[in-house]
Design a protein around this motif. Structure first.
Motif, short mmCIF file in Angstrom:
data_model
loop_
_atom_site.label_atom_id
_atom_site.label_comp_id
_atom_site.label_asym_id
_atom_site.label_seq_id
_atom_site.Cartn_x
_atom_site.Cartn_y
_atom_site.Cartn_z
N PHE A 49 12.06 -2.69 2.16
CA PHE A 49 12.22 -3.99 1.52
C PHE A 49 12.12 -5.11 2.54
O PHE A 49 11.50 -6.15 2.28
N MET A 50 12.73 -4.91 3.71
CA MET A 50 12.64 -5.94 4.74
C MET A 50 11.20 -6.10 5.22
O MET A 50 10.74 -7.23 5.46
N ALA A 51 10.49 -4.99 5.36
CA ALA A 51 9.08 -5.07 5.78
C ALA A 51 8.26 -5.80 4.71
O ALA A 51 7.40 -6.63 5.03
N ALA A 52 8.53 -5.52 3.44
CA ALA A 52 7.83 -6.23 2.36
C ALA A 52 8.14 -7.72 2.41
O ALA A 52 7.27 -8.56 2.17
N GLY A 53 9.39 -8.05 2.73
CA GLY A 53 9.75 -9.45 2.86
C GLY A 53 9.03 -10.13 4.01
O GLY A 53 8.63 -11.30 3.91
N ILE A 54 8.88 -9.41 5.12
CA ILE A 54 8.14 -9.96 6.26
C ILE A 54 6.69 -10.22 5.88
O ILE A 54 6.11 -11.26 6.20
N ILE A 55 6.10 -9.26 5.19
CA ILE A 55 4.70 -9.42 4.76
C ILE A 55 4.56 -10.64 3.85
O ILE A 55 3.65 -11.47 4.01
N ASP A 56 5.45 -10.75 2.89
CA ASP A 56 5.42 -11.89 1.97
C ASP A 56 5.66 -13.20 2.73
O ASP A 56 5.02 -14.22 2.47
N HIS A 57 6.57 -13.15 3.68
CA HIS A 57 6.94 -14.34 4.45
C HIS A 57 5.79 -14.83 5.31
O HIS A 57 5.57 -16.05 5.44
N GLU A 58 5.06 -13.88 5.90
CA GLU A 58 4.02 -14.26 6.86
C GLU A 58 2.62 -14.32 6.26
O GLU A 58 1.75 -14.99 6.79
N ALA A 59 2.39 -13.60 5.14
CA ALA A 59 1.07 -13.62 4.50
C ALA A 59 1.04 -14.48 3.25
O ALA A 59 -0.03 -14.85 2.77
N GLY A 60 2.20 -14.76 2.68
CA GLY A 60 2.27 -15.65 1.52
C GLY A 60 2.08 -14.97 0.19
O GLY A 60 2.02 -15.64 -0.84
N THR A 61 1.99 -13.63 0.16
CA THR A 61 1.83 -12.93 -1.11
C THR A 61 2.33 -11.50 -0.95
O THR A 61 2.39 -10.96 0.16
#
Length: 935
Positions: free
Chosen positions: A340-352
């Protein structure tokens, strides 16, 4: 004592986190982190004792006569969950500090997070199941706040409401289950419940109790058919998802299954209900996860699937299956929180989070990609990672009943779920980090800040070291946790990486190969699924049921709550009359008993006749509102005289004071009403209401006669005997209010304070006009504040306050007390407002009424809390006799402080209501001063 501090430390820190954020955005994060570390440090000495084989208990008496105490226990199971709650909670605190944007209110977020942390600790460390239920419901409320943290988003609000509705309904079922469980065992303490397994399983109430308890567990852990709330809760910020929906809240349900495992398991009912629900959830969650394009959606359904796996293990019911269930709880918390944290990082840095757009991120975020791939491989059950070990134990346990006719279902379903798990894990890795260049990303991806990756690193390292050297890492914790579940010696098991070429190994191989093949042909399966159409969604059924309930409640509300007060009273009286008649049907009943009647004296008869005539006059002359009000006052005065005759001077004084305040309030209200009530035009309505009134009145008269003409037992003798030795006062009424039934009084003044503040909120800023037809401008006296009246009230104020103090101080031994004294003081202050005007009076009162109400509640509650400091139940009072110079011996009781709180609340609420109602009056005519805001 340390267990109490561990549980309540986050609760105490929560309001400070909200307040300290005003000094800087990061202050709340620091406070939340320090709180988690502090709770872990308090837990550490007790954890050493648990690892040594002990169970720690702590009990604080609260209401011992009702069996209600604060009871806590720390065994291996409680320790495991406490470490997960605090350890992962600390990592989430660090992660959220970098995840939340500058526009997000960090103080509010961390306050909600700490409330949830304390609630979860209360669940896993409670010894009393009713206390556990209170914390259980607290998690539902605090998770509602966390899920709806982004309040401006409709999906956050709807997801939070859905989660609260489903888990709240489950909590209601759990309440029924716990009440039945306590009825079966004769105790609500877990120690007694866990020792009474045979009694529970053989009891006739076992099955309905089991159904209710499982409803609570299944709704909280998102088991089929209640699984649909969890994906909708993904509208919460990712730190919330990582904490609530992977490691803690959704684990509360499986914790309950583990906690009650020794008492409830071992029956066919347990096996079929728990294992079938777990198997369906395992398969459906894994299948749906495979088709989700949103990263958090995929992880949400995979979480549902793994929760089904754990539930299935506890449903199998063998000791080794329970050990495997505990092991997977540990492993799932680590790899799913990191994902979940990795998914949040992806969303945070890639925007989707859309995997149809997320491709080739390995080129931009290789370090994050590596962490996410290890965690996803652990979720898939790849060897040398922790998920492989617990999944192999799971596969082995599904073979337990392989010789039965239906025995092939469990291993087949488990293998199929394993195939889906590998497929959606491989899809997560390949689609996001490889599979070509990204498509139309909102922003160019890059690695996150250094410290944002630290929580993911820690969890991924745990996945690796547990998978490679389990005996050196997780084995001791697993042993004590499983012992806490079984409450018995552990079965033999090993945590070896290699168990040989057994059936469980080949099931793992099939799952790995099959998962890769399913993903390889994903496009074919996806097209096939699209052509078959969507399955009926449980969310749709939920919305249908919810709409039906809303329509039903709206219909009932429209019928009962109308503009017609007459109809509402009519429904209430008819319902009460039906209940009374229903109680008499089928059984012979004599209204007159054998008890002798008291003699009637002339004065009493005269007072009774006056009361009856006044009551009749109120009904007959109700259209003349002022006359009816006078008649009501006569009835109240007569009731006060009755109290005085029957040796209840406290009640008589209270009645007189309340009567005065009520009359003033009604006179103010009459200003906004016509002087005369419109006549009832239809005769049949009057006849109907007359018959109903006659029936209800006759019924109450007969019921009263039946009760008073029979001997009955009373508890008065107990209070009379214990008033002085137990409460230190000769005034039994006051001792009951502030000591024996002090908890009731605290609740009553709390309700009174809320009612007063609610009325103030409704009246604030309200502007109404009086009855223009009845009150003309030239009828008002232009002398707004008559000199004689103002002078007299100023002279009477000190006297009234002196009488109030006298009534207050003597209330413990003679008629009086805080309530009566408060009403006298309120009347004196109201007279000042009436005589001198709002501006003049308010300028001379140095405090506002809201502050007085708050101070009263705080003093009353603090009196109760103070008893805890001396190891006595809540609101236990004490007294002593002191010798003062000149005065002599003087009794000092702690109940006086409680009575002071009652006094302040009564004064504050009464003045707040009446003065603000009077201020609406002053706004309605030019000859009265304009409204000033009264606080």
């Amino acid at each position: 004592m340390s267990l109490l501090l561990v549980v309540f430390f986050p609760f105490f820190a929560a309001p400070f986190a909200a307040a300290i954020s005003k000094l800087g955005r990061l202050h709340a994060a620091w406070l939340a982190g320090v709180t988690s570390v502090g709770a872990l440090s308090l837990l550490f000495p007790e954890a050493l004792a648990v690892f040594a084989g002990q169970s720690i208990f702590y009990q604080l008496e609260w209401i011992p006569m009702l069996g209600m105490n604060l009871s806590f226990r720390l065994d291996g199971l409680g320790l495991l969950f406490a470490l997960l709650i605090l350890g992962i909670g600390l990592l989430v605190v660090l992660y959220a500090r970098y995840y939340l944007s500058a526009q997000d209110d960090m103080g509010r977020f961390y306050a909600y997070l700490l409330l949830f942390m304390g609630s979860m600790l209360g669940i896993v460390l409670s010894e009393n199941v009713i206390q556990l239920l209170i914390f259980w419901e607290s998690t539902s409320l605090s998770s509602f706040l966390l899920i709806s943290y982004w309040q401006h988003r409709q999906e956050s609000r709807s997801g939070a409401r859905m989660a609260l509705a489903i888990t709240g309904a489950g909590g209601l079922a759990l309440l029924g289950g716990f009440l039945l469980l306590g009825e079966i065992v004769g105790s609500y303490e877990l120690t007694s419940i866990l020792e009474s397994g045979e009694i529970i399983r053989s009891h006739p109430l076992y099955f309905p109790m089991l159904i209710l308890v499982l409803l609570g567990a299944f709704t909280k852990s998102a088991q089929f058919p209640f699984h649909f709330w969890l994906p909708n809760a993904m509208a919460a910020p990712t730190p919330v998802s990582a904490y609530l929906h992977s490691a803690t809240m959704v684990k509360a349900g499986v914790f309950l299954l583990a906690r009650l495992f020794p008492a409830l398991s071992g029956t066919p009912e347990w096996f079929w209900l728990v294992s079938v629900a777990g198997l369906i959830t395992l398969l459906s969650g894994a299948y749906i996860a495979l088709w989700k394009h949103d990263l958090k959606g995929l992880l949400a359904y995979s979480t549902i699937s793994h929760l089904g796996l754990i539930t299935l293990l506890f449903g199998i019911g063998t000791p080794l299956a329970a050990v495997a269930g505990v092991f997977h709880i540990i492993n799932h918390a680590t790899f799913k929180a990191s994902l979940f944290m990795a998914a949040g990082i992806i969303d945070h840095e890639a925007g989707t989070r859309d995997m149809r757009r997320l491709r080739g991120l390995w080129e931009f975020m290789p370090y994050t990609a590596t962490l996410a791939m290890v965690a996803a491989a652990a979720m898939a059950g790849v060897p040398l990672l922790n998920g492989f070990l617990s999944k192999e134990m799971f596969f082995a346990e599904t073979l337990h009943d392989i010789d039965l006719p239906w025995g092939w279902l469990l291993p087949t379903g488990a293998t199929l779920a394993g195939i889906f798990a590998v497929a959606y894990s491989w899809r997560f890795i390949h689609n996001v980090f490889f599979n070509g260049p990204p498509t139309n990303l909102p922003k160019t991806p890059h690695e996150p800040p250094r410290w944002m990756k630290v929580p993911v690193e820690i969890l991924v390292v745990l996945c690796l070291v547990v998978g490679i050297v389990p005996n050196l890492t997780v084995a001791p914790l697993l042993a004590v946790a499983a012992s806490g579940v079984l409450q018995a010696p552990l079965p033999e098991y090993t945590l070896s990486i290699w168990h040989g070429l057994n059936t469980a190994f080949w099931m793992s191989v099939i799952a790995l190969i099959g998962g890769v093949l399913v993903y390889h042909f994903f496009s074919f399966f996806f097209a096939l699924r699209q052509s078959s159409g969507e399955w009926p969604a449980m969310k749709t059924l939920y919305n249908i049921v919810l709409n039906k309930l809303f329509n039903l409640t709206e219909g009932v509300t429209r019928f009962l709550h109308t503009d017609s007060l007459q109809r509402m009273v009519w429904v209430l009286v008819v319902f009460a009359l039906m209940l009374g008649i229903g109680g008499l049907i089928g059984e012979p009943f004599a209204f007159t008993g054998e008890r002798a009647l008291l003699p009637v004296d002339g004065v009493s008869l005269l007072v009774a006749i006056v009361i009856v005539l006044a009551a009749v006059g109120t009904a007959v002359l109700h259209q003349q509102r002022l006359v009816a009000l006078i008649m009501i006052g006569v009835v109240g005065l007569g009731v006060a005289l009755i109290f005085a005759k029957f040796s209840a001077p406290d009640l008589a004084l209270t009645q007189l004071s309340v009567e005065f305040v009520t009359i003033v309030l009604m006179l103010l209200a009459l200003y906004f009403l016509p002087q005369f009530t419109p006549g009832e035009s239809r005769n049949w309505l009057r006849a109907r209401d007359g018959m109903l009134a006659l029936g209800a009145g006759s019924g109450m008269a007969l019921l009263t006669w039946a009760v008073l003409t029979r001997p009955y037992a009373t508890i008065a003798e107990y209070f009379l005997a214990e008033s002085v030795p137990g409460g230190g006062g000769h005034n039994v009424v006051n001792v009951i209010l502030v000591d024996f039934r002090g908890y009731d009084t605290l609740g009553e003044i709390t309700v009174m304070a809320l009612a007063g503040l609610g009325i103030y909120a409704m009246l604030e800023g309200l502007k109404l006009k009086g009855s223009v037809a009845d009150f003309k401008a030239d009828q008002w006296d232009e002398d707004k504040h008559p000199v004689i009246m103002g002078s007299l009230t100023r002279l009477l104020l000190p006297l009234a306050l002196l009488v109030s103090i006298f009534i207050f101080l003597r209330g413990h031994n003679l008629p009086g007390g805080g309530f009566i004294a408060g009403l006298i003081t309120a009347v004196a202050l109201i007279m000042q407002y009436l005589a001198q005007g709002t501006t003049w009076t308010q300028a001379r009162i140095p405090f506002d009424m809201q502050t007085m109400i708050a101070a009263g509640l705080l003093i009353a509650a603090s009196t109760g809390l103070a008893s805890w400091l001396f190891a006595y139940p809540f609101l236990t009072s004490t007294f002593s006799h002191l010798h003062w110079p000149l005065v002599g011996e003087f009794e000092l009781a702690s109940a006086m402080a409680f009575d002071l709180g009652v006094f302040l609340v009564v004064v504050g609420v009464t003045v707040l209501i009446i003065v603000n109602l009077g201020l609406i009056h002053t706004d309605s005519h030019s000859s009265i001063p304009t409204r000033n805001k009264i606080r």
